[in-house]
Design a protein around this motif. Structure first.
Motif, PDB file in Angstrom:
ATOM      1  N   LYS A 150     -28.762 -47.589  22.745  1.00 53.06           N
ATOM      2  CA  LYS A 150     -30.299 -47.805  22.442  1.00 53.06           C
ATOM      3  C   LYS A 150     -29.771 -48.818  24.012  1.00 53.06           C
ATOM      4  CE  LYS A 150     -30.128 -48.372  17.651  1.00 53.06           C
ATOM      5  NZ  LYS A 150     -30.286 -49.315  16.291  1.00 53.06           N
ATOM      6  N   GLY A 151     -31.930 -48.653  23.921  1.00 53.30           N
ATOM      7  CA  GLY A 151     -31.522 -49.595  25.028  1.00 53.30           C
ATOM      8  C   GLY A 151     -31.972 -48.191  27.060  1.00 53.30           C
ATOM      9  N   ASP A 152     -31.557 -47.514  26.676  1.00 53.69           N
ATOM     10  CA  ASP A 152     -31.772 -46.875  27.805  1.00 53.69           C
ATOM     11  C   ASP A 152     -33.039 -45.105  27.587  1.00 53.69           C
ATOM     12  OD1 ASP A 152     -30.733 -46.506  30.418  1.00 53.69           O
ATOM     13  OD2 ASP A 152     -29.700 -44.643  30.057  1.00 53.69           O
ATOM     14  N   ASP A 153     -33.012 -45.799  27.026  1.00 55.16           N
ATOM     15  CA  ASP A 153     -34.593 -44.931  27.268  1.00 55.16           C
ATOM     16  C   ASP A 153     -34.859 -43.692  28.336  1.00 55.16           C
ATOM     17  OD1 ASP A 153     -35.000 -45.518  24.982  1.00 55.16           O
ATOM     18  OD2 ASP A 153     -37.219 -46.905  25.190  1.00 55.16           O
ATOM     19  N   ASP A 154     -35.129 -44.293  29.712  1.00 58.65           N
ATOM     20  CA  ASP A 154     -34.891 -43.774  31.358  1.00 58.65           C
ATOM     21  C   ASP A 154     -34.058 -42.950  31.762  1.00 58.65           C
ATOM     22  OD1 ASP A 154     -37.047 -44.610  31.086  1.00 58.65           O
ATOM     23  OD2 ASP A 154     -37.099 -46.615  32.473  1.00 58.65           O
ATOM     24  N   GLY A 155     -32.788 -42.957  31.122  1.00 54.92           N
ATOM     25  CA  GLY A 155     -31.960 -41.983  31.411  1.00 54.92           C
ATOM     26  C   GLY A 155     -30.989 -42.035  32.285  1.00 54.92           C
ATOM     27  N   HIS A 156     -31.094 -43.811  33.113  1.00 49.72           N
ATOM     28  CA  HIS A 156     -30.386 -44.613  34.116  1.00 49.72           C
ATOM     29  C   HIS A 156     -28.704 -44.788  33.747  1.00 49.72           C
ATOM     30  CE1 HIS A 156     -34.478 -44.808  35.661  1.00 49.72           C
ATOM     31  NE2 HIS A 156     -34.658 -43.815  36.313  1.00 49.72           N
ATOM     32  N   GLN A 157     -28.353 -45.523  32.400  1.00 50.17           N
ATOM     33  CA  GLN A 157     -26.814 -46.262  32.928  1.00 50.17           C
ATOM     34  C   GLN A 157     -26.114 -44.557  32.536  1.00 50.17           C
ATOM     35  OE1 GLN A 157     -26.751 -49.132  30.196  1.00 50.17           O
ATOM     36  NE2 GLN A 157     -29.148 -49.572  29.821  1.00 50.17           N
ATOM     37  N   TRP A 158     -24.949 -45.221  33.657  1.00 55.89           N
ATOM     38  CA  TRP A 158     -23.816 -43.938  33.655  1.00 55.89           C
ATOM     39  C   TRP A 158     -22.613 -45.030  31.899  1.00 55.89           C
ATOM     40  CZ3 TRP A 158     -23.307 -39.465  36.107  1.00 55.89           C
ATOM     41  CH2 TRP A 158     -24.569 -39.175  36.720  1.00 55.89           C
ATOM     42  N   LEU A 159     -21.990 -44.073  31.904  1.00 56.88           N
ATOM     43  CA  LEU A 159     -20.848 -44.725  31.255  1.00 56.88           C
ATOM     44  C   LEU A 159     -19.354 -45.100  32.286  1.00 56.88           C
ATOM     45  CD1 LEU A 159     -18.750 -45.546  28.686  1.00 56.88           C
ATOM     46  CD2 LEU A 159     -18.311 -43.241  28.481  1.00 56.88           C
ATOM     47  N   ILE A 160     -18.601 -45.784  32.090  1.00 64.84           N
ATOM     48  CA  ILE A 160     -17.368 -45.979  33.390  1.00 64.84           C
ATOM     49  C   ILE A 160     -16.284 -45.439  32.380  1.00 64.84           C
ATOM     50  CG2 ILE A 160     -16.377 -47.801  35.152  1.00 64.84           C
ATOM     51  CD1 ILE A 160     -19.090 -49.364  34.285  1.00 64.84           C
ATOM     52  N   SER A 161     -15.419 -43.985  33.000  1.00 62.77           N
ATOM     53  CA  SER A 161     -14.751 -44.121  32.370  1.00 62.77           C
ATOM     54  C   SER A 161     -13.191 -44.409  32.665  1.00 62.77           C
ATOM     55  CB  SER A 161     -14.492 -42.502  32.595  1.00 62.77           C
ATOM     56  OG  SER A 161     -13.578 -41.794  31.571  1.00 62.77           O
ATOM     57  N   PHE A 162     -12.330 -44.701  31.964  1.00 69.68           N
ATOM     58  CA  PHE A 162     -11.093 -45.710  32.400  1.00 69.68           C
ATOM     59  C   PHE A 162     -10.410 -43.532  32.524  1.00 69.68           C
ATOM     60  CE2 PHE A 162     -13.414 -49.329  32.337  1.00 69.68           C
ATOM     61  CZ  PHE A 162     -13.127 -49.871  33.555  1.00 69.68           C
ATOM     62  N   SER A 163     -10.442 -42.781  31.519  1.00 61.40           N
ATOM     63  CA  SER A 163      -9.299 -42.164  30.778  1.00 61.40           C
ATOM     64  C   SER A 163      -8.407 -41.039  31.798  1.00 61.40           C
ATOM     65  CB  SER A 163     -10.199 -40.565  30.704  1.00 61.40           C
ATOM     66  OG  SER A 163     -11.352 -40.575  31.246  1.00 61.40           O
ATOM     67  N   ILE A 164      -9.271 -41.078  32.932  1.00 62.51           N
ATOM     68  CA  ILE A 164      -7.725 -41.193  34.223  1.00 62.51           C
ATOM     69  C   ILE A 164      -6.569 -41.890  34.057  1.00 62.51           C
ATOM     70  CG2 ILE A 164      -6.794 -39.901  36.311  1.00 62.51           C
ATOM     71  CD1 ILE A 164      -8.834 -37.824  34.308  1.00 62.51           C
ATOM     72  N   LEU A 165      -7.092 -43.145  34.633  1.00 53.90           N
ATOM     73  CA  LEU A 165      -5.986 -43.939  34.160  1.00 53.90           C
ATOM     74  C   LEU A 165      -5.736 -44.496  32.650  1.00 53.90           C
ATOM     75  CD1 LEU A 165      -5.484 -46.973  35.359  1.00 53.90           C
ATOM     76  CD2 LEU A 165      -7.452 -48.182  34.215  1.00 53.90           C
TER      77      LEU A 165
END
Length: 200
Positions: free
Chosen positions: A172-187
Motif C-alpha cells: 500500500k502507499g505507492d499508487d504511482d509505481g515509483h518505489q522499488w524494493l531494496i534486495s539483499f538476496s545476493i548478499l
C-alpha cells in the motif's frame, strides 16, 4: 557434497555466460544446489555498469540516484543522475522488459517483480538494477558479522555487488509505481554459501 558441487557448477555457468550488458544470478532452491522435483528455476538478471545505483548521493559512475525519502521501510525511489525528470517508474521498467521478451517467451506473465514462463521447463526471471559497491559497502560497515565467516570483508575488499533494486513496490502507499524494493538476496546467498554443514 552434492549440493556444494552443484553450487560450483552454477557459479561457473553464471561466469561463463555473463553478457556484456548484464549478469545472471541463480537463486531459489535450484540456485542453492538442491534438486526438488517441484521447484522451478529462479533467475535474477542484473544490469551492469553504467546502469548502477548510488544511494542518496550523486556518483560519477552511476546512472541512478536512490532516495528513501517518503518511502516505506526497505524501499526507495530512483532518479536518473543526468536528467531532470520524474522518478523512474518500475511499471514502465517492467513493461519494457515484457515487450523485449515477447518473441522469446510468448506465455510470460508478470508475477510480482518477476516474469514467469513455462518455456522451456518453467522459470521465474527478475530483472534488477545493481547498487554500486561504494554504496553497499557503506551499508555493510554498519553490520556486526560474527557468523559471516569473513564474507563481509571479502565483499568489501573485492567490491562485489550484493545489493539490488527490484521492481516490486509496497502493498500500500505507492499508487504511482515509483518505489522499488531494496534486495539483499545476493548478499544472503554469499552468506549461506559460506556456512559449513555444522553452521547450516
Amino acid at each position: 557434497e552434492d549440493v556444494h558441487i552443484r553450487r560450483e557448477v552454477n557459479a561457473l555457468y553464471v561466469y561463463a555466460f555473463c553478457l556484456p550488458s548484464c549478469r545472471e544470478y541463480l537463486s531459489g532452491s535450484k540456485g542453492e544446489g538442491f534438486l526438488f522435483p517441484w521447484s522451478d528455476l529462479d533467475i535474477m538478471v542484473s544490469k551492469l555498469p553504467p546502469e548502477e545505483i548510488s544511494m542518496e548521493s550523486f556518483h560519477n559512475d552511476c546512472a541512478y540516484i536512490a532516495t528513501t525519502n517518503g518511502c516505506k521501510p526497505g524501499f526507495c525511489k530512483l532518479i536518473q543522475s543526468y536528467a531532470k525528470c520524474d522518478y523512474y517508474s518500475r511499471v514502465e521498467f517492467l513493461q519494457l522488459k515484457q515487450h523485449a521478451g515477447f518473441n522469446v517467451n510468448f506465455d510470460q506473465t508478470i508475477r510480482g517483480p518477476c516474469y514467469s514462463t513455462n518455456f522451456p521447463d518453467g522459470f521465474d526471471c527478475c530483472y534488477a538494477l545493481p547498487v554500486h559497491p561504494d554504496s553497499s559497502n557503506v551499508f555493510l560497515r554498519t553490520f556486526k558479522t560474527k557468523f559471516w565467516n569473513g564474507v563481509k570483508l571479502e565483499i568489501m575488499n573485492k567490491n562485489i555487488t550484493v545489493m539490488h533494486c527490484v521492481p516490486k513496490g509496497p502493498e500500500k502507499g505507492d499508487d504511482d509505481g515509483h518505489q522499488w524494493l531494496i534486495s539483499f538476496s545476493i548478499l544472503e546467498q554469499n552468506i549461506v554459501h559460506s556456512l559449513n554443514h555444522v553452521q547450516f
